[in-house]
Design a protein around this motif. Structure first.
Motif, mmCIF file in Angstrom:
data_model
loop_
_atom_site.group_PDB
_atom_site.id
_atom_site.type_symbol
_atom_site.label_atom_id
_atom_site.label_comp_id
_atom_site.label_asym_id
_atom_site.label_seq_id
_atom_site.Cartn_x
_atom_site.Cartn_y
_atom_site.Cartn_z
ATOM 1 N N LEU A 206 0.817 -1.225 0.000
ATOM 2 C CA LEU A 206 0.000 0.000 0.000
ATOM 3 C C LEU A 206 0.846 1.270 0.000
ATOM 4 O O LEU A 206 0.300 2.365 0.137
ATOM 5 N N ARG A 207 2.151 1.138 -0.120
ATOM 6 C CA ARG A 207 3.016 2.314 -0.184
ATOM 7 C C ARG A 207 3.274 2.640 -1.657
ATOM 8 O O ARG A 207 4.040 1.973 -2.341
ATOM 9 N N GLY A 208 2.589 3.640 -2.171
ATOM 10 C CA GLY A 208 2.734 4.007 -3.575
ATOM 11 C C GLY A 208 2.808 5.506 -3.764
ATOM 12 O O GLY A 208 3.058 6.267 -2.818
ATOM 13 N N ARG A 209 2.589 5.939 -4.970
ATOM 14 C CA ARG A 209 2.618 7.366 -5.322
ATOM 15 C C ARG A 209 1.292 7.706 -5.997
ATOM 16 O O ARG A 209 1.153 7.599 -7.223
ATOM 17 N N VAL A 210 0.322 8.098 -5.184
ATOM 18 C CA VAL A 210 -1.038 8.360 -5.650
ATOM 19 C C VAL A 210 -1.183 9.846 -5.960
ATOM 20 O O VAL A 210 -0.864 10.706 -5.121
ATOM 21 N N SER A 211 -1.677 10.140 -7.150
ATOM 22 C CA SER A 211 -1.877 11.526 -7.571
ATOM 23 C C SER A 211 -3.372 11.830 -7.652
ATOM 24 O O SER A 211 -4.221 10.946 -7.515
ATOM 25 N N THR A 212 -3.674 13.085 -7.902
ATOM 26 C CA THR A 212 -5.077 13.494 -8.060
ATOM 27 C C THR A 212 -5.717 12.805 -9.266
ATOM 28 O O THR A 212 -6.903 12.444 -9.240
ATOM 29 N N HIS A 213 -4.920 12.613 -10.296
ATOM 30 C CA HIS A 213 -5.432 11.930 -11.489
ATOM 31 C C HIS A 213 -5.836 10.492 -11.174
ATOM 32 O O HIS A 213 -6.878 10.012 -11.639
ATOM 33 N N HIS A 214 -5.029 9.814 -10.358
ATOM 34 C CA HIS A 214 -5.353 8.432 -9.991
ATOM 35 C C HIS A 214 -6.662 8.377 -9.209
ATOM 36 O O HIS A 214 -7.500 7.486 -9.435
ATOM 37 N N ARG A 215 -6.839 9.317 -8.288
ATOM 38 C CA ARG A 215 -8.074 9.329 -7.498
ATOM 39 C C ARG A 215 -9.295 9.583 -8.390
ATOM 40 O O ARG A 215 -10.354 8.972 -8.196
ATOM 41 N N PHE A 216 -9.140 10.479 -9.345
ATOM 42 C CA PHE A 216 -10.256 10.756 -10.256
ATOM 43 C C PHE A 216 -10.624 9.507 -11.066
ATOM 44 O O PHE A 216 -11.809 9.177 -11.217
ATOM 45 N N LEU A 218 -10.021 6.328 -10.336
ATOM 46 C CA LEU A 218 -10.603 5.298 -9.472
ATOM 47 C C LEU A 218 -12.065 5.608 -9.162
ATOM 48 O O LEU A 218 -12.922 4.712 -9.184
ATOM 49 N N LYS A 219 -12.369 6.865 -8.884
ATOM 50 C CA LYS A 219 -13.750 7.256 -8.608
ATOM 51 C C LYS A 219 -14.634 7.033 -9.827
ATOM 52 O O LYS A 219 -15.779 6.562 -9.713
ATOM 53 N N LEU A 220 -14.103 7.349 -10.998
ATOM 54 C CA LEU A 220 -14.869 7.187 -12.241
ATOM 55 C C LEU A 220 -15.211 5.721 -12.483
ATOM 56 O O LEU A 220 -16.373 5.369 -12.758
ATOM 57 N N HIS A 221 -14.210 4.837 -12.353
ATOM 58 C CA HIS A 221 -14.448 3.415 -12.620
ATOM 59 C C HIS A 221 -15.353 2.787 -11.552
ATOM 60 O O HIS A 221 -16.216 1.953 -11.873
ATOM 61 N N SER A 223 -17.726 4.274 -9.878
ATOM 62 C CA SER A 223 -19.105 4.719 -10.126
ATOM 63 C C SER A 223 -19.736 3.915 -11.254
ATOM 64 O O SER A 223 -20.930 3.565 -11.189
ATOM 65 N N HIS A 224 -18.949 3.596 -12.291
ATOM 66 C CA HIS A 224 -19.462 2.758 -13.376
ATOM 67 C C HIS A 224 -19.783 1.357 -12.861
ATOM 68 O O HIS A 224 -20.812 0.767 -13.239
ATOM 69 N N ILE A 225 -18.935 0.809 -12.015
ATOM 70 C CA ILE A 225 -19.167 -0.536 -11.482
ATOM 71 C C ILE A 225 -20.420 -0.557 -10.623
ATOM 72 O O ILE A 225 -21.224 -1.501 -10.688
ATOM 73 N N ASP A 226 -20.624 0.473 -9.809
ATOM 74 C CA ASP A 226 -21.842 0.534 -8.990
ATOM 75 C C ASP A 226 -23.091 0.595 -9.864
ATOM 76 O O ASP A 226 -24.106 -0.066 -9.572
ATOM 77 N N ALA A 227 -23.033 1.378 -10.941
ATOM 78 C CA ALA A 227 -24.184 1.460 -11.851
ATOM 79 C C ALA A 227 -24.434 0.124 -12.537
ATOM 80 O O ALA A 227 -25.589 -0.300 -12.700
ATOM 81 N N LEU A 228 -23.356 -0.565 -12.921
ATOM 82 C CA LEU A 228 -23.510 -1.881 -13.551
ATOM 83 C C LEU A 228 -24.073 -2.899 -12.570
ATOM 84 O O LEU A 228 -24.897 -3.742 -12.949
#
Length: 407
Positions: A206-216, A218-221, A223-228
């Motif tokens: 769990l030690r990585g380099r997470v950016s704002t782009h990665h969070r966006f 992950l949230k996008l995918h 939300s799609h999975i929840d809708a599916l």
């Protein structure tokens, strides 16, 4: 050539137009009338009246995408309809026009040269649409899960190394914490329940380099999975509320090893519940493309590969067969191991899938549950061959064998 249908018609169906050819056989040359109609509802009703004015009895059309379905629904009940596989009724090369296609279909139909495709009743078609849509949504969900894995790898988070299910309860909690802005491994570990990995392994994963782009992303995918997930649950509820005969048939098929409720509904949706449409189990196997093809020339069998087709039914049966061969002490497992030794695992699993479809034909026709013949069925069926095989095996490892019949 003998004329089978004296009053028939061939339809060349497209998205916006339908070219119809009426063929009426008489003492002299056949009468042929050609006319083009639009595919709107009013135009299709006019087509029905026009065909009825010639007292047409049988109408043939090609299965062109989904464009044939509205034409079929309008004409159904007024004429005997024949749906042709486009690959089986190709015209002579160099004569490809809409008018020629409709006349060619009419000629083939008049002489009984079109093999009708299986078109289930409307209720079965609706069930088939639901089960196929569910499978497509499940595939999309798997694709989004793979995209989440890609994003995590880009952020150097090895979540899939320490957790088996990247969309499980613990993994979802970790992903949500990352989306909310957390990237401290100590905090992310608190979201994980009991796992096999040690605390040190979890910290490193769990030690990585997470950016704002990665969070966006992950949230996008997610939300799609929840809708599916919601769409899949809605489809499963709709399938569960289906007509009583379909529920009973699926419940009956679920008694077979390897068939879940979902797989049973898929089989019912693909083949229906009226087995009189298939004269024998062999006809059903051929329609499902689960039997060897006929490819013989000059007395030589050139190929036994399966024909292409039956993608919805064949894939479901093969998946169910892999589950069935894991049931210990069953007939299907014994059949698989018996064939795998001689023909390989791939051909053996296709044979098991064919056996399951054969059993489904009998179960739906007779209304009976699955009856397992047991793992010893093949030994009982041919005891002499089994004894000779075991004797040869003992002789190969250096034993002299003498048989003495039991009293």
């Amino acid at each position: 050539m003998e004329v089978i249908h004296s009053r028939c018609a061939g339809l060349d169906v497209h998205k916006q137009t339908v070219v119809a050819c009426v063929r009426i056989a008489g003492d002299g040359p056949p009468l042929q009338e050609v006319r083009t109609f639009a595919t709107t509802t009013s135009a299709l009703l006019s087509l029905c009246d026009w065909l009825d004015s010639f007292q047409v009895e049988v109408v043939a059309m090609e299965a062109t995408g989904v464009y044939w379905k509205p034409v079929w629904h309008v004409l159904e009940g007024h004429f005997e309809l024949v749906l042709a596989n486009a690959a089986h009724v190709k015209n002579v090369p160099g004569r490809k026009t809409d008018v020629n296609d409709s006349m060619w279909l009419a000629d083939l139909l008049a002489h009984g040269l079109i093999r009708a495709s299986f078109v289930p009743p409307v209720a079965v078609q609706e069930l088939r649409t639901l089960t196929r849509t569910r499978k497509q949504l499940v595939r999309e969900r798997s694709a989004h899960a793979q995209r989440i894995e890609k994003v995590l790898e880009d952020a150097n988070l090895k979540l899939s190394v320490v957790l088996s299910d990247i969309l499980g309860k613990s993994a979802r909690a970790v992903l949500q914490a990352i989306i909310d802005g957390q990237d401290d491994p100590q905090h992310l570990i608190s979201c994980i329940g009991r796992v096999k990995a040690s605390r040190a392994e979890l910290l490193e994963a769990l030690r990585g380099r997470v950016s704002t782009h990665h969070r966006f992303m992950l949230k996008l995918h997610l939300s799609h999975i929840d809708a599916l997930d919601q769409a899949i649950a809605a489809i499963e509820k709709e399938v569960g509320l289906g007509l009583e005969p379909f529920r009973q048939a699926a419940k009956l098929l679920s008694t077979m090893p390897g068939l879940s409720a979902v797989s049973a509904h898929v089989i019912v949706a693909e083949i229906g519940i009226d087995m009189s449409r298939f004269a024998t189990p062999g006809h059903l196997l051929s329609w499902a493309c689960l039997c060897p093809r006929n490819d013989e020339s000059a007395g030589k069998r050139r190929s036994t590969r399966l024909r292409r087709g039956g993608q919805w039914l064949k894939t479901t049966l093969v998946q169910a067969a892999w589950s069935a061969v894991r049931v210990k002490g069953g007939y299907l497992q014994a059949q698989f191991h018996r064939l795998r030794a001689r023909r390989g695992a791939k051909k053996a699993i296709i044979a098991v899938a064919a056996s399951m479809l054969t059993a489904a034909w009998h179960m739906l026709r007779d209304g009976t549950e699955w009856h397992d013949l047991g793992a010893a069925h093949f030994d009982r069926a041919d005891a002499h061959k089994t004894a000779n095989r075991l004797i040869r095996r003992l002789q190969q490892i250096g034993y002299a064998v003498q048989l003495t019949p039991a009293g």
